[in-house]
Write an enzyme that holds these catalytic residues in place. Sequence first.
Site, PDB file in Angstrom:
ATOM      1  CG  ASP A   1      70.425  62.776   9.415  1.00 20.81           C
ATOM      2  OD1 ASP A   1      70.081  61.583   9.210  1.00 20.81           O
ATOM      3  OD2 ASP A   1      70.865  63.504   8.506  1.00 20.81           O
TER       4      ASP A   1
ATOM      5  CE  LYS B   1      68.806  61.372   4.198  1.00 24.80           C
ATOM      6  NZ  LYS B   1      69.799  60.515   4.856  1.00 24.80           N
TER       7      LYS B   1
ATOM      8  CG  ASP C   1      70.451  57.865   2.719  1.00 17.50           C
ATOM      9  OD1 ASP C   1      70.987  57.176   1.820  1.00 17.50           O
ATOM     10  OD2 ASP C   1      70.869  58.973   3.091  1.00 17.50           O
ATOM     11  CG  LEU C   2      69.996  51.941   6.159  1.00 18.40           C
ATOM     12  CD1 LEU C   2      69.512  50.615   6.713  1.00 18.40           C
ATOM     13  CD2 LEU C   2      70.623  52.777   7.255  1.00 18.40           C
ATOM     14  CE  LYS C   3      74.410  58.182   1.823  1.00 20.06           C
ATOM     15  NZ  LYS C   3      73.681  58.351   3.110  1.00 20.06           N
ATOM     16  CG  LEU C   4      71.637  48.506   1.345  1.00 21.96           C
ATOM     17  CD1 LEU C   4      70.758  47.300   1.042  1.00 21.96           C
ATOM     18  CD2 LEU C   4      71.968  48.568   2.816  1.00 21.96           C
TER      19      LEU C   4
ATOM     20  CG  ASP D   1      77.896  43.084   1.903  1.00 26.06           C
ATOM     21  OD1 ASP D   1      78.596  42.146   1.447  1.00 26.06           O
ATOM     22  OD2 ASP D   1      77.755  43.302   3.106  1.00 26.06           O
TER      23      ASP D   1
ATOM     24  CB  THR E   1      74.889  40.685   1.533  1.00 34.37           C
ATOM     25  OG1 THR E   1      75.545  39.451   1.835  1.00 34.37           O
ATOM     26  CG2 THR E   1      74.664  41.454   2.811  1.00 34.37           C
TER      27      THR E   1
ATOM     28  CB  THR F   1      76.498  66.133  -1.458  1.00 33.03           C
ATOM     29  OG1 THR F   1      76.038  65.632  -0.193  1.00 33.03           O
ATOM     30  CG2 THR F   1      75.502  65.795  -2.535  1.00 33.03           C
TER      31      THR F   1
ATOM     32  NE  ARG G   1      74.086  72.773   4.770  1.00 29.22           N
ATOM     33  CZ  ARG G   1      73.676  71.499   4.882  1.00 29.22           C
ATOM     34  NH1 ARG G   1      72.540  71.101   4.312  1.00 29.22           N
ATOM     35  NH2 ARG G   1      74.369  70.624   5.565  1.00 29.22           N
TER      36      ARG G   1
ATOM     37  CD  GLN H   1      76.121  67.699   2.523  1.00 26.11           C
ATOM     38  OE1 GLN H   1      76.791  67.290   1.563  1.00 26.11           O
ATOM     39  NE2 GLN H   1      75.128  67.006   3.057  1.00 26.11           N
TER      40      GLN H   1
ATOM     41  N   GLY I   1      68.567  68.023   5.942  1.00 27.45           N
ATOM     42  CA  GLY I   1      68.699  67.588   7.329  1.00 27.45           C
ATOM     43  C   GLY I   1      68.840  68.773   8.260  1.00 27.45           C
ATOM     44  NE  ARG I   2      74.381  68.654   8.798  1.00 31.55           N
ATOM     45  CZ  ARG I   2      75.594  68.372   8.368  1.00 31.55           C
ATOM     46  NH1 ARG I   2      76.624  68.495   9.192  1.00 31.55           N
ATOM     47  NH2 ARG I   2      75.798  67.973   7.123  1.00 31.55           N
TER      48      ARG I   2
HETATM   49  O1  LIG Z   1      75.525  62.296  -1.251  1.00 30.66           O
HETATM   50  C1  LIG Z   1      74.834  62.295  -0.220  1.00 30.66           C
HETATM   51  C2  LIG Z   1      73.988  61.275   0.114  1.00 30.66           C
HETATM   52  C3  LIG Z   1      73.228  61.353   1.255  1.00 30.66           C
HETATM   53  N1  LIG Z   1      73.299  62.426   2.064  1.00 30.66           N
HETATM   54  C4  LIG Z   1      72.452  62.447   3.273  1.00 30.66           C
HETATM   55  O2  LIG Z   1      71.554  63.565   3.215  1.00 30.66           O
HETATM   56  C5  LIG Z   1      71.448  64.183   4.467  1.00 30.66           C
HETATM   57  C6  LIG Z   1      71.926  65.593   4.360  1.00 30.66           C
HETATM   58  O3  LIG Z   1      71.901  66.212   5.635  1.00 30.66           O
HETATM   59  P1  LIG Z   1      72.296  67.744   5.860  1.00 30.66           P
HETATM   60  O4  LIG Z   1      72.217  67.894   7.345  1.00 30.66           O
HETATM   61  O5  LIG Z   1      71.248  68.563   5.132  1.00 30.66           O
HETATM   62  O6  LIG Z   1      73.667  67.963   5.333  1.00 30.66           O
HETATM   63  C7  LIG Z   1      72.248  63.337   5.465  1.00 30.66           C
HETATM   64  O7  LIG Z   1      71.365  62.448   6.082  1.00 30.66           O
HETATM   65  C8  LIG Z   1      73.225  62.576   4.575  1.00 30.66           C
HETATM   66  O8  LIG Z   1      73.518  61.282   5.087  1.00 30.66           O
HETATM   67  C9  LIG Z   1      74.141  63.445   1.745  1.00 30.66           C
HETATM   68  O9  LIG Z   1      74.240  64.467   2.473  1.00 30.66           O
HETATM   69  N2  LIG Z   1      74.873  63.371   0.596  1.00 30.66           N
END
Ligand SMILES: O=c1ccn([C@@H]2O[C@H](COP(=O)(O)O)[C@@H](O)[C@H]2O)c(=O)[nH]1
Length: 235
Positions: free
Chosen positions: A17, A39, A66-69, A71, A75, A120, A181, A190, A210-211
């Site tokens: 991210d 991701k 992870d573009l969570k389509l 539509d 498409t 989440t 976390r 979250q 991610g973070r």
């Molecule tokens: O339900 C969901 C689906 C996708 N995500 C994705 O995961 C990461 C989480 O990042 P953190 O920085 O660890 O919170 C992020 O790319 C979301 O788009 C999600 O968090 N929950």
Amino acid sequence: MKPAHVDTRDRLIVALDLSSVEAAEALIARLGDSVTFYKVGYQLGYAGGLALVPKLAARGKKVFVDLKLHDIGNTVAKGIESIAKLGATFATVHAYPQTMQAAVEARGPSLKILAVTVLTSYDEDDLHAAGYRLGVSDLVEARALQAQALGVDGLVCSGEEAATVRGIVGPQMALVTPGIRPAGSAVGDQKRIMTPGRAIAAGADYLVVGRPVVEAADPKAAAEAIVSEIAQAGG
Ligand SMILES: O=c1ccn([C@@H]2O[C@H](COP(=O)(O)O)[C@@H](O)[C@H]2O)c(=O)[nH]1
């Protein structure tokens, strides 16, 4: 208990991210061999990051697009065909029946489809505000069963639902849990979170982080600590 088909290190998926391909490449170089699965989501994908997917695949890394389509079916199907050509391992769709069916039919032999059950960052109040009658656990469970019936390969849910969902869908579907976390790390936006060890013990196959890695002072040490926690939890 470690699933037979997944290496411990592959169970950590680091969310790239970041705002540019250059920033993503710098983080990937810093993480080196400690991370094998990445991701690409909205931020990097819409900043040219989809071009990174075949490059990472060529270097032996796995990539989750992870573009969570969501539509109309045609498409979604065309989008999934394009993602499959990038060499991605996983792609996400929202867990709506038409969407899941179109994605499953279009995925081809190597791409696996994950259905996002309930984000989440949502709790009961957020679902209610969005017009849903069901609460988080009931909606996750209903969507998990629909996804399984439609031949979806895996589910995105929080660690909080992992044990129940595993009991409902059995061992075949991959369970992918964001909202991870490590103890002491900032929760951010979250709402349904779990530590790496507890999520693995609850039945998650893959952890999306991610973070806690991307924003760590030492991202490689942060990733290694999560892999160690996965191993200690039986992964
Ligand atoms: O339900 C969901 C689906 C996708 N995500 C994705 O995961 C990461 C989480 O990042 P953190 O920085 O660890 O919170 C992020 O790319 C979301 O788009 C999600 O968090 N929950």
